[in-house]
Motif scaffolding. Structure first.
Motif, PDB file in Angstrom:
ATOM      1  N   VAL A   1       4.005   0.719   2.436  1.00  0.00           N
ATOM      2  CA  VAL A   1       3.881  -0.080   3.652  1.00  0.00           C
ATOM      3  C   VAL A   1       3.525  -1.509   3.257  1.00  0.00           C
ATOM      4  O   VAL A   1       2.605  -1.744   2.472  1.00  0.00           O
ATOM      5  CB  VAL A   1       2.795   0.496   4.594  1.00  0.00           C
ATOM      6  N   GLU A   2       4.297  -2.441   3.804  1.00  0.00           N
ATOM      7  CA  GLU A   2       4.052  -3.863   3.564  1.00  0.00           C
ATOM      8  C   GLU A   2       4.088  -4.577   4.914  1.00  0.00           C
ATOM      9  O   GLU A   2       5.072  -4.451   5.655  1.00  0.00           O
ATOM     10  CB  GLU A   2       5.126  -4.426   2.638  1.00  0.00           C
ATOM     11  N   GLU A   3       3.028  -5.279   5.220  1.00  0.00           N
ATOM     12  CA  GLU A   3       2.918  -6.000   6.490  1.00  0.00           C
ATOM     13  C   GLU A   3       3.233  -5.102   7.684  1.00  0.00           C
ATOM     14  O   GLU A   3       3.951  -5.479   8.609  1.00  0.00           O
ATOM     15  CB  GLU A   3       3.820  -7.237   6.478  1.00  0.00           C
ATOM     16  N   GLY A   4       2.727  -3.862   7.634  1.00  0.00           N
ATOM     17  CA  GLY A   4       2.878  -2.916   8.723  1.00  0.00           C
ATOM     18  C   GLY A   4       4.241  -2.247   8.816  1.00  0.00           C
ATOM     19  O   GLY A   4       4.486  -1.507   9.760  1.00  0.00           O
ATOM     20  N   ARG A   5       5.115  -2.465   7.844  1.00  0.00           N
ATOM     21  CA  ARG A   5       6.471  -1.918   7.876  1.00  0.00           C
ATOM     22  C   ARG A   5       6.694  -1.014   6.665  1.00  0.00           C
ATOM     23  O   ARG A   5       6.328  -1.361   5.545  1.00  0.00           O
ATOM     24  CB  ARG A   5       7.463  -3.076   7.849  1.00  0.00           C
TER      25      ARG A   5
ATOM     26  N   MET B   1       0.845  -1.162   0.000  1.00  0.00           N
ATOM     27  CA  MET B   1       0.000   0.000   0.000  1.00  0.00           C
ATOM     28  C   MET B   1       0.905   1.245   0.000  1.00  0.00           C
ATOM     29  O   MET B   1       1.891   1.306   0.723  1.00  0.00           O
ATOM     30  CB  MET B   1      -0.886  -0.013   1.247  1.00  0.00           C
ATOM     31  N   ILE B   2       0.540   2.219  -0.815  1.00  0.00           N
ATOM     32  CA  ILE B   2       1.251   3.494  -0.850  1.00  0.00           C
ATOM     33  C   ILE B   2       0.316   4.550  -0.283  1.00  0.00           C
ATOM     34  O   ILE B   2      -0.831   4.671  -0.702  1.00  0.00           O
ATOM     35  CB  ILE B   2       1.688   3.858  -2.275  1.00  0.00           C
ATOM     36  N   ARG B   3       0.841   5.299   0.699  1.00  0.00           N
ATOM     37  CA  ARG B   3       0.021   6.315   1.367  1.00  0.00           C
ATOM     38  C   ARG B   3       0.928   7.421   1.901  1.00  0.00           C
ATOM     39  O   ARG B   3       2.150   7.310   1.867  1.00  0.00           O
ATOM     40  CB  ARG B   3      -0.795   5.690   2.487  1.00  0.00           C
ATOM     41  N   THR B   4       0.314   8.449   2.440  1.00  0.00           N
ATOM     42  CA  THR B   4       1.041   9.554   3.050  1.00  0.00           C
ATOM     43  C   THR B   4       1.578   9.126   4.418  1.00  0.00           C
ATOM     44  O   THR B   4       0.866   8.496   5.199  1.00  0.00           O
ATOM     45  CB  THR B   4       0.094  10.763   3.209  1.00  0.00           C
ATOM     46  N   ALA B   5       2.828   9.471   4.670  1.00  0.00           N
ATOM     47  CA  ALA B   5       3.425   9.191   5.978  1.00  0.00           C
ATOM     48  C   ALA B   5       2.807  10.101   7.031  1.00  0.00           C
ATOM     49  O   ALA B   5       2.349  11.210   6.728  1.00  0.00           O
ATOM     50  CB  ALA B   5       4.936   9.416   5.927  1.00  0.00           C
ATOM     51  N   VAL B   6       2.791   9.640   8.269  1.00  0.00           N
ATOM     52  CA  VAL B   6       2.272  10.434   9.385  1.00  0.00           C
ATOM     53  C   VAL B   6       3.416  10.686  10.378  1.00  0.00           C
ATOM     54  O   VAL B   6       4.385   9.924  10.446  1.00  0.00           O
ATOM     55  CB  VAL B   6       1.075   9.737  10.079  1.00  0.00           C
ATOM     56  N   PRO B   7       3.317  11.776  11.172  1.00  0.00           N
ATOM     57  CA  PRO B   7       4.404  12.130  12.093  1.00  0.00           C
ATOM     58  C   PRO B   7       4.842  11.006  13.028  1.00  0.00           C
ATOM     59  O   PRO B   7       6.033  10.872  13.329  1.00  0.00           O
ATOM     60  CB  PRO B   7       3.836  13.315  12.867  1.00  0.00           C
TER      61      PRO B   7
ATOM     62  N   GLU C   1       5.371   8.112  12.428  1.00  0.00           N
ATOM     63  CA  GLU C   1       6.236   7.171  11.721  1.00  0.00           C
ATOM     64  C   GLU C   1       7.640   7.714  11.457  1.00  0.00           C
ATOM     65  O   GLU C   1       8.457   7.056  10.823  1.00  0.00           O
ATOM     66  CB  GLU C   1       5.600   6.777  10.383  1.00  0.00           C
ATOM     67  N   ALA C   2       7.947   8.892  11.978  1.00  0.00           N
ATOM     68  CA  ALA C   2       9.231   9.531  11.674  1.00  0.00           C
ATOM     69  C   ALA C   2      10.421   8.645  12.034  1.00  0.00           C
ATOM     70  O   ALA C   2      11.394   8.570  11.263  1.00  0.00           O
ATOM     71  CB  ALA C   2       9.326  10.888  12.368  1.00  0.00           C
TER      72      ALA C   2
END
Length: 157
Positions: free
Chosen positions: A55-59, A1-7, A9-10
């Motif tokens: 993100v793949e398998e939560g990573r 899945m491709i998405r916007t990163a969130v703070p 996850e820095a």
């Protein structure tokens, strides 16, 4: 899945950044005093920028950071960072992430994308060439510079 990163996850973004950059610095990543956690948190939170992640398998296994620089034309975007986890190279992650970037750039009315890549990072240079990036005629390499400047036509022109 491709998405916007969130703070939140820095830290994961910094870890991926370090793993990827370490591959083209044979003596280790230079310690220039940059606070990468603060830099990435700022990039993620910027209202005028964007950080996409794969993100793949939560990573997080891929990321791209881009925005329109203040000194650039409004129809130009700069790709500041583009990294894929070395364990996922040649798996299509980078190509999918690049396509997602181009889709956003087109939607935002961008015509040109620019980036600079480290001269020792031959793998990345090959990747960018396969995506259609070419040497930027407006930014030839300067004597002693450690970066090559590339340009991409967002609409394929």
């Amino acid at each position: 899945m491709i998405r916007t990163a969130v703070p939140a996850e820095a830290e994961d973004v910094v870890a991926l950044h370090a793993r990827a950059r370490a591959t083209y610095y044979p003596d280790g990543i230079p310690q220039d005093g940059t606070d990468w956690l603060a830099s990435w948190r700022s990039a993620i939170e910027r209202p005028d920028g964007h950080v996409l992640c794969v993100v793949e398998e939560g990573r997080i296994i891929g990321l791209a950071s881009f925005r329109t620089p203040k000194d650039a034309p409004r129809d130009t975007v700069k790709l500041f960072q583009f990294h894929v986890d070395p364990d996922h190279w040649r798996s299509g992650v980078g190509t999918a992430l690049h396509a997602a970037c181009v889709e956003e750039w087109r939607a935002d009315g961008k015509r040109t994308a620019v980036l600079d890549v480290h001269v020792d990072n031959r793998r990345a240079q090959g990747f960018y060439a396969r995506q259609g990036w070419v040497p930027d005629p407006e930014n030839p390499p300067a004597e002693g510079d450690h970066h090559l400047f590339l340009r991409f036509s967002v609409n394929g022109e």
